[in-house]
Scaffold this active site. Structure first.
Site, PDB file in Angstrom:
ATOM      1  N   ASP A  38      42.205  32.676  37.708  1.00  0.00           N
ATOM      2  CA  ASP A  38      41.996  31.340  37.159  1.00  0.00           C
ATOM      3  C   ASP A  38      41.977  30.295  38.284  1.00  0.00           C
ATOM      4  O   ASP A  38      42.784  30.359  39.207  1.00  0.00           O
ATOM      5  CB  ASP A  38      43.164  31.050  36.198  1.00  0.00           C
ATOM      6  CG  ASP A  38      42.947  29.817  35.360  1.00  0.00           C
ATOM      7  OD1 ASP A  38      41.959  29.783  34.624  1.00  0.00           O
ATOM      8  OD2 ASP A  38      43.783  28.889  35.442  1.00  0.00           O
ATOM      9  N   GLU A  59      45.018  48.250  47.919  1.00  0.00           N
ATOM     10  CA  GLU A  59      45.857  49.458  47.886  1.00  0.00           C
ATOM     11  C   GLU A  59      45.629  50.258  46.611  1.00  0.00           C
ATOM     12  O   GLU A  59      46.104  51.383  46.488  1.00  0.00           O
ATOM     13  CB  GLU A  59      47.342  49.075  47.972  1.00  0.00           C
ATOM     14  CG  GLU A  59      47.750  48.512  49.319  1.00  0.00           C
ATOM     15  CD  GLU A  59      49.214  48.086  49.308  1.00  0.00           C
ATOM     16  OE1 GLU A  59      50.029  48.746  48.628  1.00  0.00           O
ATOM     17  OE2 GLU A  59      49.529  47.082  49.969  1.00  0.00           O
TER      18      GLU A  59
HETATM   19  C1  GLC Z   1      40.575  27.625  33.746  1.00  0.00           C
HETATM   20  C2  GLC Z   1      40.581  28.269  32.388  1.00  0.00           C
HETATM   21  C3  GLC Z   1      40.852  27.197  31.372  1.00  0.00           C
HETATM   22  C4  GLC Z   1      42.210  26.589  31.650  1.00  0.00           C
HETATM   23  C5  GLC Z   1      42.292  26.082  33.081  1.00  0.00           C
HETATM   24  C6  GLC Z   1      43.705  25.783  33.477  1.00  0.00           C
HETATM   25  O1  GLC Z   1      39.544  26.730  33.917  1.00  0.00           O
HETATM   26  O2  GLC Z   1      39.391  28.951  32.174  1.00  0.00           O
HETATM   27  O3  GLC Z   1      40.786  27.684  30.067  1.00  0.00           O
HETATM   28  O4  GLC Z   1      42.441  25.530  30.763  1.00  0.00           O
HETATM   29  O5  GLC Z   1      41.818  27.019  33.996  1.00  0.00           O
HETATM   30  O6  GLC Z   1      44.440  26.956  33.622  1.00  0.00           O
END
Ligand code: GLC
Ligand code: CA
Length: 534
Positions: free
Chosen positions: A211, A268
């Site tokens: 993310d 790994e």
């Molecule tokens: C990313 C995710 C989204 C989330 C954001 C904060 O963009 O896809 O859904 O709100 O990160 O974690």
């Protein structure tokens, strides 16, 4: 070829399976609810692995299912090494993993390294500790300017990116205040990430979706951002669709060292993959994320951001290919995810939007590289016009009710039956209401219908896996009438042609493999794509 009809188990040692895999994103809350609380869960996914096998996907990406107060539906993680009781427990996760693997489907999971939940013990301890303490060093606390925050940064969800705590300091949150940003200069933060990676790798996961992979590192000076970007964001513009070099919040140099650290651990475990959410528009900046010692794959959002039309789509494809050209990483393709309007709606809605979305599926699956499908796209689901009372995305509140947020694309999947609930939940209510008119869109209704969007997905994915015309990693463009595009896979010879105009056009030569809509053999109908072989 990877997984074919003949082999339903994973090929051990097939360590680059992800290079041309079809990934399927499961938005866990909305996929299948096993216990009737109206919220999708891990057991629900396990019960539908047979469906995913029929669909033919190679791998899943599960959105966060970790303990969370759900301020951002799980992207606010309070414990990255456990399962939220709402979604099940570790045993349920292990069952899901085993069932998927038994069907030859790999499982990747979301990692959220940019921030934690405000309920993470690190953050509650930081709040209870004085300014300057080592507990506060795990996050980004700073002194303000009088009663003003340390700088003018805004949160990606709207409003200031800083929140003040009672002793007067401020903490940074590039998303909701319930999602404090971690301080990646702190070695404890890195060590904890390594623990998390190993925890899930030892459980047998096949990789991670990372993310906000362009976030994490912050510039040392925390200088102000350009007010024009703040204005653009306030107007609801996609600020990631521009060059971010002037936006100090993202794409800072330090991020690459973090990716190298993650890669080292993942290396790994043979056959595992990382795919980063790289919201970086510029091709050269993008390329830096997929250098050989960083991410294996980066989401490229060009195709998703392009308007439906031959020129914008061709440009998106060319940029996506160019961005990875010198990196050794394959390109990636996405038409939708849980953060954006669904493609049926984006392309015009109704039957027109659906025809265009079907055509774009053939374009996407004809391209070399990895493809990411968002759950429900295979059913041709549109966005849902939700009433105000149902909205839950933090963006709705934080924008002062000017931006409705992302709930419209997160409505639960309809599986069967005639009425809301549609087999998604055995309970009375789903967490977001499901529309009255979705009986024709259920998986059950579409499985039987050879012309359904689900049937098109199944056929297209199967051909992509088995037909030799998909060989090779390069494409070449053909001349095409205005408003149309056509390209050929150089290795195997597959031709894909798309007509985005309102009138039929002559079709390119070749034997028909698949069409996204009615095809009379001579002409390519409006809003239609075809696959042809020599
Ligand atoms: C990313 C995710 C989204 C989330 C954001 C904060 O963009 O896809 O859904 O709100 O990160 O974690
Ligand atoms: Ca449930």
């Amino acid at each position: 070829m990877r997984r074919g009809a003949a082999s339903s188990t994973l090929v051990i040692g097939d360590s680059t399976w992800w290079r041309d895999a079809v990934f399927y994103q499961v938005y866990v809350r909305s996929f299948a609810d096993s216990n009737g609380d109206g919220i999708g869960d891990l057991e629900g996914i396990t019960s539908r692995i047979g469906y995913l096998d029929l669909l033919g996907v190679d791998a899943l990406w599960l959105t966060p299912f970790y303990p969370s107060p759900m301020a951002d539906h799980g992207y606010d993680v309070a414990d990255p090494r456990d399962v939220d009781p709402l979604f099940g427990d570790l045993a349920a996760f292990e069952r899901l993993l085993a069932e998927a693997h038994a069907h030859g489907i790999r499982v990747t999971i979301d990692l959220v390294p940019n921030h934690t939940s405000a309920q993470h013990p690190w953050f509650t301890t930081a709040l209870a500790s004085p300014p300057g303490s080592k507990e506060r060093e795990r996050y980004i606390f700073a002194e303000g300017n009088g009663s003003e925050p340390p700088n003018n940064w805004v949160s990606a969800f709207g409003g200031p990116a800083w929140t003040r705590v009672p002793d007067g300091q401020w903490y940074l949150h590039l998303f909701a205040p319930e999602q404090p940003d971690l301080n990646w200069d702190n070695p404890e933060v890195r060590a904890d990430m390594e623990r998390t990676l190993r925890f899930w790798l030892e459980h047998g996961v096949d990789g991670f979706r990372i993310d906000v992979a362009h976030g994490m590192a912050k510039p040392p000076t925390l200088a102000d951002m350009d007010p024009r970007i703040i204005e653009a964001q306030r107007r609801g513009e996609d600020v990631f669709a521009t060059d971010l070099r002037t936006d100090p919040r993202w794409d800072n140099e330090g991020v690459h060292d973090i990716h190298r650290g993650i890669r080292k651990v993942v290396e790994e475990y043979q056959g595992t993959v990382t795919v980063g959410e790289v919201c970086v528009h510029d091709d050269e900046r993008f390329a830096r994320y997929v250098r050989p010692d960083e991410l294996h794959l980066g989401f490229n959002f060009r195709l998703l951001q392009a308007e439906f039309g031959a020129e914008p789509m061709r440009a998106a494809i060319e940029h996506t290919l160019a961005a990875v050209q010198d990196t050794g990483a394959p390109p990636t393709w996405t038409l939708s995810n849980h953060d954006v309007s669904r493609e049926v709606t984006r392309y015009g809605g109704g039957e027109l939007g659906r025809a265009r979305a079907r055509a774009m599926l053939l374009v996407e699956l004809a391209l070399p590289g990895a493809v990411f499908l968002y759950n429900g796209a295979e059913l041709g689901l549109p966005d849902v016009d939700l009433p105000d009372w149902a909205l839950q995305d933090p963006r709705w509140e934080r924008s002062g009710h000017t931006q409705r947020g992302r709930d419209a694309c997160r409505v639960p999947l309809p599986w069967e039956g005639e009425a809301p609930g549609y087999g998604f939940t055995p309970g009375e209510r789903s967490w977001l209401p499901m529309p009255e008119h979705w009986a024709g869109l259920t998986a059950a209704a579409q499985l039987e219908d050879p012309d359904s969007t689900l049937s098109l997905y199944r056929k297209a994915i199967e051909l992509r896996h088995t037909d030799p015309s998909f060989a090779g990693t390069e494409i070449e463009w053909y001349g095409a009438p205005e408003g149309c595009l056509a390209f050929r896979r150089k290795g195997g010879g597959l031709t894909c042609a798309l007509n985005t105009t309102g009138a039929p056009v002559p079709r390119p030569p070749g034997k028909l493999l698949l069409a996204s809509g009615p095809f009379d053999g001579d002409e390519l109908a409006p809003n239609t794509a075809v696959w042809l072989t020599a």
